[in-house]
Motif scaffolding. Sequence first.
Motif, mmCIF file in Angstrom:
data_model
loop_
_atom_site.group_PDB
_atom_site.id
_atom_site.type_symbol
_atom_site.label_atom_id
_atom_site.label_comp_id
_atom_site.label_asym_id
_atom_site.label_seq_id
_atom_site.Cartn_x
_atom_site.Cartn_y
_atom_site.Cartn_z
ATOM 1 N N PRO A 1 0.806 -1.227 0.000
ATOM 2 C CA PRO A 1 0.000 0.000 0.000
ATOM 3 C C PRO A 1 0.841 1.280 0.000
ATOM 4 O O PRO A 1 0.484 2.266 -0.628
ATOM 5 C CB PRO A 1 -0.819 -0.112 1.293
ATOM 6 C CG PRO A 1 -0.940 -1.575 1.517
ATOM 7 C CD PRO A 1 0.360 -2.170 1.042
ATOM 8 N N THR A 2 1.967 1.248 0.708
ATOM 9 C CA THR A 2 2.782 2.462 0.789
ATOM 10 C C THR A 2 3.251 2.880 -0.609
ATOM 11 O O THR A 2 3.288 4.056 -0.944
ATOM 12 C CB THR A 2 3.964 2.264 1.773
ATOM 13 O OG1 THR A 2 4.661 3.480 1.889
ATOM 14 C CG2 THR A 2 4.901 1.165 1.332
ATOM 15 N N ALA A 3 3.571 1.897 -1.445
ATOM 16 C CA ALA A 3 3.997 2.204 -2.817
ATOM 17 C C ALA A 3 2.825 2.763 -3.616
ATOM 18 O O ALA A 3 2.972 3.736 -4.360
ATOM 19 C CB ALA A 3 4.536 0.937 -3.486
ATOM 20 N N ILE A 4 1.640 2.174 -3.409
ATOM 21 C CA ILE A 4 0.462 2.665 -4.128
ATOM 22 C C ILE A 4 0.198 4.120 -3.748
ATOM 23 O O ILE A 4 -0.062 4.970 -4.599
ATOM 24 C CB ILE A 4 -0.767 1.777 -3.819
ATOM 25 C CG1 ILE A 4 -0.504 0.351 -4.333
ATOM 26 C CG2 ILE A 4 -2.043 2.360 -4.436
ATOM 27 C CD1 ILE A 4 -1.477 -0.683 -3.823
ATOM 28 N N ARG A 5 0.307 4.422 -2.463
ATOM 29 C CA ARG A 5 0.048 5.802 -2.027
ATOM 30 C C ARG A 5 1.080 6.770 -2.584
ATOM 31 O O ARG A 5 0.802 7.939 -2.807
ATOM 32 C CB ARG A 5 -0.021 5.863 -0.496
ATOM 33 C CG ARG A 5 -1.264 5.156 0.071
ATOM 34 C CD ARG A 5 -1.457 5.464 1.543
ATOM 35 N NE ARG A 5 -0.360 4.925 2.334
ATOM 36 C CZ ARG A 5 -0.429 3.803 3.044
ATOM 37 N NH1 ARG A 5 -1.553 3.103 3.068
ATOM 38 N NH2 ARG A 5 0.599 3.387 3.743
ATOM 39 N N MET A 6 2.285 6.276 -2.818
ATOM 40 C CA MET A 6 3.304 7.136 -3.413
ATOM 41 C C MET A 6 2.970 7.386 -4.887
ATOM 42 O O MET A 6 3.019 8.521 -5.361
ATOM 43 C CB MET A 6 4.676 6.471 -3.278
ATOM 44 C CG MET A 6 5.811 7.304 -3.812
ATOM 45 S SD MET A 6 7.391 6.465 -3.581
ATOM 46 C CE MET A 6 7.372 5.352 -4.964
ATOM 47 N N LEU A 7 2.583 6.323 -5.607
ATOM 48 C CA LEU A 7 2.265 6.468 -7.032
ATOM 49 C C LEU A 7 1.039 7.365 -7.235
ATOM 50 O O LEU A 7 0.955 8.137 -8.187
ATOM 51 C CB LEU A 7 2.008 5.098 -7.672
ATOM 52 C CG LEU A 7 3.127 4.053 -7.608
ATOM 53 C CD1 LEU A 7 2.736 2.810 -8.405
ATOM 54 C CD2 LEU A 7 4.458 4.586 -8.115
ATOM 55 N N MET A 8 0.093 7.237 -6.301
ATOM 56 C CA MET A 8 -1.174 7.970 -6.398
ATOM 57 C C MET A 8 -1.040 9.487 -6.460
ATOM 58 O O MET A 8 -1.976 10.176 -6.840
ATOM 59 C CB MET A 8 -1.969 7.693 -5.114
ATOM 60 C CG MET A 8 -3.089 6.789 -5.222
ATOM 61 S SD MET A 8 -3.660 6.451 -3.535
ATOM 62 C CE MET A 8 -4.878 7.735 -3.338
ATOM 63 N N ARG A 9 0.108 9.968 -6.019
ATOM 64 C CA ARG A 9 0.297 11.431 -6.035
ATOM 65 C C ARG A 9 0.511 11.953 -7.443
ATOM 66 O O ARG A 9 0.422 13.138 -7.700
ATOM 67 C CB ARG A 9 1.510 11.811 -5.161
ATOM 68 C CG ARG A 9 1.272 11.580 -3.689
ATOM 69 C CD ARG A 9 2.428 12.083 -2.883
ATOM 70 N NE ARG A 9 3.671 11.391 -3.272
ATOM 71 C CZ ARG A 9 4.833 11.563 -2.668
ATOM 72 N NH1 ARG A 9 4.943 12.413 -1.665
ATOM 73 N NH2 ARG A 9 5.902 10.896 -3.057
ATOM 74 N N GLU A 10 0.819 11.052 -8.352
ATOM 75 C CA GLU A 10 1.100 11.453 -9.737
ATOM 76 C C GLU A 10 -0.191 11.429 -10.543
ATOM 77 O O GLU A 10 -1.127 10.719 -10.204
ATOM 78 C CB GLU A 10 2.079 10.460 -10.380
ATOM 79 C CG GLU A 10 3.318 10.175 -9.578
ATOM 80 C CD GLU A 10 4.212 11.389 -9.452
ATOM 81 O OE1 GLU A 10 4.303 12.160 -10.437
ATOM 82 O OE2 GLU A 10 4.808 11.576 -8.368
ATOM 83 N N LYS B 1 4.622 -0.444 11.559
ATOM 84 C CA LYS B 1 4.737 -0.821 10.156
ATOM 85 C C LYS B 1 5.083 0.459 9.397
ATOM 86 O O LYS B 1 4.223 1.278 9.108
ATOM 87 C CB LYS B 1 3.421 -1.396 9.636
ATOM 88 C CG LYS B 1 2.981 -2.694 10.263
ATOM 89 C CD LYS B 1 3.867 -3.908 9.976
ATOM 90 C CE LYS B 1 4.029 -4.256 8.544
ATOM 91 N NZ LYS B 1 4.469 -5.629 8.266
ATOM 92 N N VAL B 2 6.354 0.626 9.109
ATOM 93 C CA VAL B 2 6.826 1.825 8.424
ATOM 94 C C VAL B 2 7.036 1.462 6.962
ATOM 95 O O VAL B 2 7.925 0.668 6.646
ATOM 96 C CB VAL B 2 8.137 2.345 9.041
ATOM 97 C CG1 VAL B 2 8.641 3.575 8.288
ATOM 98 C CG2 VAL B 2 7.933 2.669 10.509
ATOM 99 N N ALA B 3 6.206 2.006 6.105
ATOM 100 C CA ALA B 3 6.243 1.648 4.679
ATOM 101 C C ALA B 3 6.204 0.125 4.525
ATOM 102 O O ALA B 3 6.887 -0.441 3.684
ATOM 103 C CB ALA B 3 7.491 2.230 4.006
ATOM 104 N N LYS C 1 3.651 6.615 4.221
ATOM 105 C CA LYS C 1 4.329 5.457 4.819
ATOM 106 C C LYS C 1 3.445 4.646 5.751
ATOM 107 O O LYS C 1 3.871 3.613 6.262
ATOM 108 C CB LYS C 1 5.551 5.936 5.620
ATOM 109 C CG LYS C 1 6.492 6.828 4.837
ATOM 110 C CD LYS C 1 7.596 6.024 4.222
ATOM 111 C CE LYS C 1 8.356 6.858 3.212
ATOM 112 N NZ LYS C 1 9.761 6.605 3.150
ATOM 113 N N GLY C 2 2.243 5.120 6.011
ATOM 114 C CA GLY C 2 1.388 4.424 6.973
ATOM 115 C C GLY C 2 1.698 4.907 8.368
ATOM 116 O O GLY C 2 0.873 5.492 9.057
ATOM 117 N N GLU C 3 2.948 4.675 8.767
ATOM 118 C CA GLU C 3 3.418 5.110 10.076
ATOM 119 C C GLU C 3 4.882 5.501 9.961
ATOM 120 O O GLU C 3 5.602 4.932 9.142
ATOM 121 C CB GLU C 3 3.390 3.922 11.055
ATOM 122 C CG GLU C 3 2.169 3.802 11.890
ATOM 123 C CD GLU C 3 2.287 2.635 12.876
ATOM 124 O OE1 GLU C 3 1.904 2.827 14.018
ATOM 125 O OE2 GLU C 3 2.775 1.550 12.514
#
Length: 673
Positions: A377-386, A546-548, A580-582
């Motif tokens: 999910p952390t990667a998805i949330r990073m991609l989602m900004r684009e 759970k960090v990233a 990162k979630g947390e």
Amino acid sequence: MTDPIENLKKEFENYIVPPSWKDRVWEIEDFRKFREDILKDRESLEKWWEKWANEIFWFKKWDKVLDDSNPPFYRWFIGGETNLAYLCADWQIEQGRKNKVAIIWEGEPVDEKGEPLEVRKITYYDLYRESNRIAYMLKEKLGVKKDEILTFYMPMIPELPFYMLAVQRLGAKHSIVFSGFSAEALAIRIMDAGARIVVTSDGVYRRGKVVPLKPIVDEAVKICEREGHKVEKVIVVKRAGNEISWYEDRDVWHDELLEDISGNVEVECVPLGSEDFSFILYTSGTTGRPKGAQHSVGGYAVHLYATMKMIWDIQDDDIYWCTADIGWITGHSYIVYGPLMTGATSIMYEGAPNYPDIGRWAAMIERYGVTIFYTAPTAIRMLMREPEETFTKYDLSTLRIVNSVGEPINPEAWNWYYKVFGHNDAVVTSTWWMTETGGIITGHFPGLGKITPLKPGTNGFPIPGINVAVFDDDGNPVEPGKRGYYVITNPWPGMLMTLFKDPERYIDVYFGKYKSKGWYYYTGDFAMLDPDGYVWVLGRADDILKVAGHRIGTAEVESALVSHSAVAEAACVGKSDEIKGEVPLIYVVLKKGYEPSDEMVSELKKHLRSTMGPVVASDALITFVDTLPKTRSGKIMRRLLRAVAEGKDLGDITTLESDVAVEEAKKAYEIVK
Ligand code: WT7
């Protein structure tokens, strides 16, 4: 801030059926019956798992499916003999997959157009030959025997799976340490496993730079020596060509070791007892000492095989890609062993999702025609900004199953993932599991031919043959829609066998909480069930962050900080973070004679980096207080520190020794937030 539980409850009745699945929908009631039938008694449960076991290769079949005579040390397929290396190479060749591509590996370096300069397509026969050669070398030159444990500190290069299979072939075991860990963390794991051989590489490419690995191994070996443990050999795979120090009597190049060994050597694949162990993998707990999750041979193999079929619906023409690092369980189970034992084509890559640009994953999906995709999910949330176009300009239409893992996925990220990667037609689930479970525990099951409707953010259902529950503190089930502790109520084939060299801790950590009620596996997570029986995991209930998606014990972070000469005390809690979630939020009490300052923050971060590694250090927020909130008996009240960071009500503070500390924490938090 929206309450995460309320946010999820809104999705309880948001049933989504991907259009291409509209004729293959499982009525929830029918699926419930299907699962209940399997779970109704011991005999049907055993029959179910036996059916899966019968589909894989065994040197010798089992006499007994489940031995539960010594709970909670459950043993599966007793008397059976198999081997993970045989399943992943020899058996695939026997089934006609000799020239099928087993692994597509993409290195990081690119040309001026951004195209990869190094792609290796490794067939099942290549895999067989390479792992045999390495096994031969380890056995004949270095004297590796059955049961010896070797430590791997390796980047994402094909030699890592080659070494994994080589070790399995010999009946030896691996302990893989994620290459983002520090020298100290590595040293602790080498010593705990008693490894005499460490395999590493000179370095690795990441975001256009070379990250050296060998110096970290050098440092770790020094620490081991200081503590009286001798590492006899460090095998170095040449990857990045960076300059490294060399210790003549200890270090040896992988290439040189293999130089005079023919590509045709074959080493007998040692039949292993189903209940023998295949590897250990250290993971974080709530105390400072990492736990070595010890996994079996037969049960682990059957669990992976069954989930590759049920969750991933793996077919011979699939191109399967799990973006994890092999240093974590996700990579062990779902880049290497699971895909290879089902004869899949599995992608592995070096580098990062955002180099040469943020479109890399989408470009790779198009380049290789990926059909199944697994990420965090952390990667998805990073991609989602684009902008979506960054990804949709590539052909993503081949994707048919896209799952996530590692931490809860918020419905917003789920919707984006379904729409952009899943082009509104892929099966999407947040598959819940953990290092200790060996393989996936919850999801949707396209491989059974029908799926239950998807819901944004859900973890789906427990796998047929496994049951879960949500309990209150006393072990009573809580009602749907209410938060409680998440437990697994019956043994399953992929479960850890024990904690390496620490059976007492195994009982205590996983089966201690509800001991008076029976043998319930306590996950350490909060979860709720919805009225349909879908699982919704809400996050950790204990002192683990759970960090990233990375699992980090707060006690480890605290003891790392306290080992710095300026630090008297430290308390680490999780602060929620959009991407990162947390992230770790650390309150530090300095020793007399030291003053809080920006320099002190950088100094402590540097210290964290060298003791814990970059995952913890790069996101850590450090702030200073004079006292920590404690109970009258002296225990740090982390719950209050978390409440401060979340701007929440402090709840019951009658046991608090002095409320000055809470006021201080509030001020300190204002500075760092
Ligand atoms: C913890 C285990 C094995 C996968 C990688 C992580 C959290 C994992 C999910 C999910 C919500 C999840 C839990 C679990 N977690 N998957 N789909 N939804 N939470 O393995 O490092 O051993 O961490 O990760 O908190 O207990 P791990």
